[in-house]
Design a protein around this motif. Sequence first.
Motif, mmCIF file in Angstrom:
data_model
loop_
_atom_site.group_PDB
_atom_site.id
_atom_site.type_symbol
_atom_site.label_atom_id
_atom_site.label_comp_id
_atom_site.label_asym_id
_atom_site.label_seq_id
_atom_site.Cartn_x
_atom_site.Cartn_y
_atom_site.Cartn_z
ATOM 1 N N GLY A 1 39.533 39.090 34.811
ATOM 2 C CA GLY A 1 38.386 39.738 35.413
ATOM 3 C C GLY A 1 37.475 40.359 34.379
ATOM 4 N N GLU B 1 45.507 36.914 40.912
ATOM 5 C CA GLU B 1 45.628 38.240 40.328
ATOM 6 C C GLU B 1 46.794 39.034 40.910
ATOM 7 N N ASN C 1 40.595 30.394 33.225
ATOM 8 C CA ASN C 1 40.961 31.421 34.201
ATOM 9 C C ASN C 1 42.470 31.489 34.373
ATOM 10 N N LEU D 1 40.019 44.769 40.645
ATOM 11 C CA LEU D 1 41.237 44.982 39.879
ATOM 12 C C LEU D 1 41.181 46.391 39.306
ATOM 13 N N ARG E 1 28.888 42.771 43.793
ATOM 14 C CA ARG E 1 29.948 42.817 42.774
ATOM 15 C C ARG E 1 29.424 43.244 41.405
ATOM 16 N N ALA F 1 37.511 46.261 37.719
ATOM 17 C CA ALA F 1 37.072 44.946 37.258
ATOM 18 C C ALA F 1 36.943 44.019 38.455
ATOM 19 N N VAL F 2 36.003 43.109 38.378
ATOM 20 C CA VAL F 2 35.847 42.077 39.403
ATOM 21 C C VAL F 2 36.682 40.876 38.983
ATOM 22 N N PRO F 3 37.601 40.398 39.838
ATOM 23 C CA PRO F 3 38.387 39.216 39.472
ATOM 24 C C PRO F 3 37.502 37.991 39.331
ATOM 25 N N LEU F 4 37.751 37.192 38.306
ATOM 26 C CA LEU F 4 36.924 36.011 38.072
ATOM 27 C C LEU F 4 37.069 34.995 39.195
ATOM 28 N N SER F 5 38.208 35.010 39.882
ATOM 29 C CA SER F 5 38.385 34.083 40.992
ATOM 30 C C SER F 5 37.381 34.342 42.106
ATOM 31 N N SER F 6 36.838 35.578 42.172
ATOM 32 C CA SER F 6 35.878 35.910 43.227
ATOM 33 C C SER F 6 34.467 35.435 42.917
#
Length: 234
Positions: free
Chosen positions: A144, A75, A71, A120, A54, A157-162
């Motif tokens: 993200g 998404e 957070n 994203l 990521r 963008a990398v989602p923060l949930s991941s």
Amino acid sequence: DGESHAVGSGLVVRADGYIMTPYSLVKGAREIQVRFRNGETYDKAEIVTTDERRNIAILKINAAGLRIIPNGTTEETQVGSRVFLIANPDGQFVSKNDLMLSSVQMADTVAGAGKGYRILQIDNAVTGNTSGALLLDERGYSLGMITTTPGVKGQIAVPLSSVVGLIRSVQSNAGLAAAPASNTAVSQKPYPIPQGSVLVPQRGVTPLSAKGPGSAVVKPNTVPEILAISKTIY
């Protein structure tokens, strides 16, 4: 050549000094410096964990009580909604408010982004150094982090949930490293919680009195007795 230069942005993800940034920005760096928007600077930040798939790295600085941004929601519910981009790559604050979250999909469909993780995508092209920039929803919650590298077409963008698990794993790894070699069982002793700041609501209390012949006031002593006569418990 011994000269320092700004390479991108980052995000405080834990108040005890942990910062997330694209791994490509700090990979192979001899020394990493973190500077906040107010000019406060921390030298020799340490890479404590990474997720190369990521393009995410977690840095540690010797700080505490840092402010974090909560957070956002899932998404997928934000697709089609306006999002905001915030960055501070070289000491100059940058913000964009005319963006829209166009899709949440797998990186496999984006040339150069890699495979096997969610991304994203935003609709408008953003110029300048946005690596490490934060995406916010309309309520100001974080969604993200921009991790675009030169080989990727378009902004992703990398989602923060991941990466929540990656952020939490830092503490877990620290606990494992501190454990004795004898594998002694973890203590089950309760951890005391300070009670000095707990506010207990106060209300007037009417003294009990006997009601009628043969009655007497009995003060409850056991938990079942207290529960049986209580109307409100604090």
